[in-house]
Design a protein around this motif. Sequence first.
Motif, PDB file in Angstrom:
ATOM      1  N   ARG A  99      -2.326 -11.818   5.798  1.00  0.00           N
ATOM      2  CA  ARG A  99      -3.018 -11.126   6.950  1.00  0.00           C
ATOM      3  C   ARG A  99      -4.355 -11.577   6.937  1.00  0.00           C
ATOM      4  NH1 ARG A  99      -0.429  -6.810   8.965  1.00  0.00           N
ATOM      5  NH2 ARG A  99       1.144  -5.541   7.529  1.00  0.00           N
TER       6      ARG A  99
ATOM      7  N   ARG B 103      -1.254   6.705  11.947  1.00  0.00           N
ATOM      8  CA  ARG B 103      -0.234   5.951  11.101  1.00  0.00           C
ATOM      9  C   ARG B 103       1.000   5.839  12.067  1.00  0.00           C
ATOM     10  NH1 ARG B 103       0.196   8.336   5.559  1.00  0.00           N
ATOM     11  NH2 ARG B 103       0.651   6.113   5.122  1.00  0.00           N
TER      12      ARG B 103
ATOM     13  N   GLU C 292       0.289  -1.354  13.468  1.00  0.00           N
ATOM     14  CA  GLU C 292       1.033  -2.335  12.802  1.00  0.00           C
ATOM     15  C   GLU C 292       0.892  -3.617  13.575  1.00  0.00           C
ATOM     16  OE1 GLU C 292       2.697  -4.165  10.349  1.00  0.00           O
ATOM     17  OE2 GLU C 292       3.000  -2.188   9.836  1.00  0.00           O
TER      18      GLU C 292
ATOM     19  N   ARG D 177       4.760  -5.755   0.915  1.00  0.00           N
ATOM     20  CA  ARG D 177       5.462  -6.028   2.142  1.00  0.00           C
ATOM     21  C   ARG D 177       5.388  -7.529   2.364  1.00  0.00           C
ATOM     22  NH1 ARG D 177       3.364  -3.121   7.341  1.00  0.00           N
ATOM     23  NH2 ARG D 177       5.080  -4.297   7.971  1.00  0.00           N
TER      24      ARG D 177
ATOM     25  N   GLU E 199      -0.836  -8.810   1.790  1.00  0.00           N
ATOM     26  CA  GLU E 199      -0.446  -7.397   1.466  1.00  0.00           C
ATOM     27  C   GLU E 199       0.924  -7.420   0.455  1.00  0.00           C
ATOM     28  OE1 GLU E 199       0.783  -3.165   3.750  1.00  0.00           O
ATOM     29  OE2 GLU E 199       0.559  -4.992   4.941  1.00  0.00           O
TER      30      GLU E 199
ATOM     31  N   GLY F  64       3.761   3.182   7.948  1.00  0.00           N
ATOM     32  CA  GLY F  64       2.582   2.331   8.133  1.00  0.00           C
ATOM     33  C   GLY F  64       1.351   2.923   7.538  1.00  0.00           C
ATOM     34  N   GLN F  65       0.376   2.048   7.053  1.00  0.00           N
ATOM     35  CA  GLN F  65      -0.900   2.520   6.458  1.00  0.00           C
ATOM     36  C   GLN F  65      -1.553   3.234   7.372  1.00  0.00           C
ATOM     37  OE1 GLN F  65      -1.846   2.265   3.461  1.00  0.00           O
ATOM     38  NE2 GLN F  65      -0.230   0.639   2.594  1.00  0.00           N
TER      39      GLN F  65
ATOM     40  N   ASP G 283      -4.335  -1.854   5.217  1.00  0.00           N
ATOM     41  CA  ASP G 283      -3.281  -2.675   4.728  1.00  0.00           C
ATOM     42  C   ASP G 283      -3.232  -3.661   3.858  1.00  0.00           C
ATOM     43  OD1 ASP G 283      -4.812  -4.156   6.280  1.00  0.00           O
ATOM     44  OD2 ASP G 283      -3.376  -4.829   7.730  1.00  0.00           O
TER      45      ASP G 283
END
Length: 504
Positions: free
Chosen positions: A437, A101, A140, A433, A430, A120-121, A407
């Motif tokens: 996506r 990550r 990312e 955030r 997502e 980040g995931q 994500d």
Amino acid sequence: MRILPPILPLLAFAIACQGAEHPPVCLDANQMSIATGKPSLVLMSKGSTHIPVWSLSGGTEGQSVCGIVVGLPKGCAAVKVEIVVTTTDETTSPEFQDVYRVHLSQMVAGGPFTERYALGQPVRTALSAAAFHSRTILLESYYEVVPDTPLTVRIQREPGDPGDTFIKPTGLAAVKVTPLNALPKPHVVQDVSGYNSWPMIHAIGDKLVCVYGRGKGHSIASDDRAVYARTSTDGGATWTPETVVADASGYGEVAVGKGLDATGAMLLWVRRIGKNEWHHDLYRSTDGITFTRIATPTLAVRPMQITDVFSVPKVGLMALWFGGDYSDKPTQSWGTMTSSDDGRTWTQTPVETGLLKPDWPTEPAAVYLGDGRILAIARTETGPAQFQIISTDHGATWTRTRTNISDVTASTPSLILDAKTGLLSNYYYERGRGILRRRVVDPDLVFDHPLSWPGSEAIAIGSKVTFDAGNANATVIGGKHYVSFYSGKAPDTSVVVSAVPAPK
């Protein structure tokens, strides 16, 4: 530790760092330092080639390294972050996965450098087929930045994650940070006062039809909630006046699934909830303006939703459903709905019952791949990644597994299978955030390997809230995909649609 990937992948990575629209910034191992734990900076050598890497343990948690990127161009709006990793261990195999990550923060003048921090995931990918091979991993795809401001990048391996099954060290050779332009703004479908939400979009020929609900808030049973539709013939730039699809007195109504019948007419599932009543109505429309109810099936197991309709040879029409109460008790279930008479009557078949919430696939989307194969992707209510559900016998039996698509935060998937290229696009929003996506893959590569989905790309930006935005739904006309979602903050939200070229 002595580790070395073949020189060609690293050379290709270096070339990629020179040819982007905004030139990427590449950090090699010598440009990074220890952030947490005790990772080792070592030299990987083979023959006359020597490359420094950071050795990250497969058993010790909390090891990370960091670097600072400066000189982000003024025209950029975001960055994507990739890493190059490798291992020399002979036991490496795609049967194993490791997890990384990225931590990102910006040093904005006048504020604390923790103000723009983003965790980040975890990203899970399969290892190489042999030692001395390098992998480029997207950690990312879209982190919004303040241009011309230092960016701190911290890379961490996660051996404590259940998805990291490779217990040997890996070597981090490089980090690539690519500046990105701002994403195109989506077209507005409806933004009048109220909670415009939960859209369904489909194509009738060359016409886009967007169906959505509106009420006073994020509620499904309130009598103030009704279902509306608008159409567009110019790719979503302009829309016809709003028409009413369903507005029964005493009921709250929500569109929950769409599709086409054998004649090309649009089908629409509408959930209708009243006092002590719960129904699912199927509507049909040939123009996207007038909708006629053609079925209200009586069902033994009450679905929360019946999702998008698709066609399966030897079966007819099919839709997946899920039911439950979102509790921590084993009360959740899912299954199939099938129709052999173009939607007039339906047969409900449970597939899994008595599920706990972490094992419950919700709001699934499915495509028929041919030869009896069906692939579905489903939302997860608790994380850590979307479900993949497959069938090889036209939907008679199913297998459910986890993917590496992490994500996600209560992210509803929507799938498009391109008839020309055979590529499968998975769209999802997502939440939190605020990023719409897409992941694109050859479905044959992931059908039996659900942990092999490639990284995501950002398509559009919405509001950064949890549940007042999301619910992506996609369709296709010609060479473009159209993805609807809603965005805003209660009590006022808007339905929008993004147009994106189909992947090639």
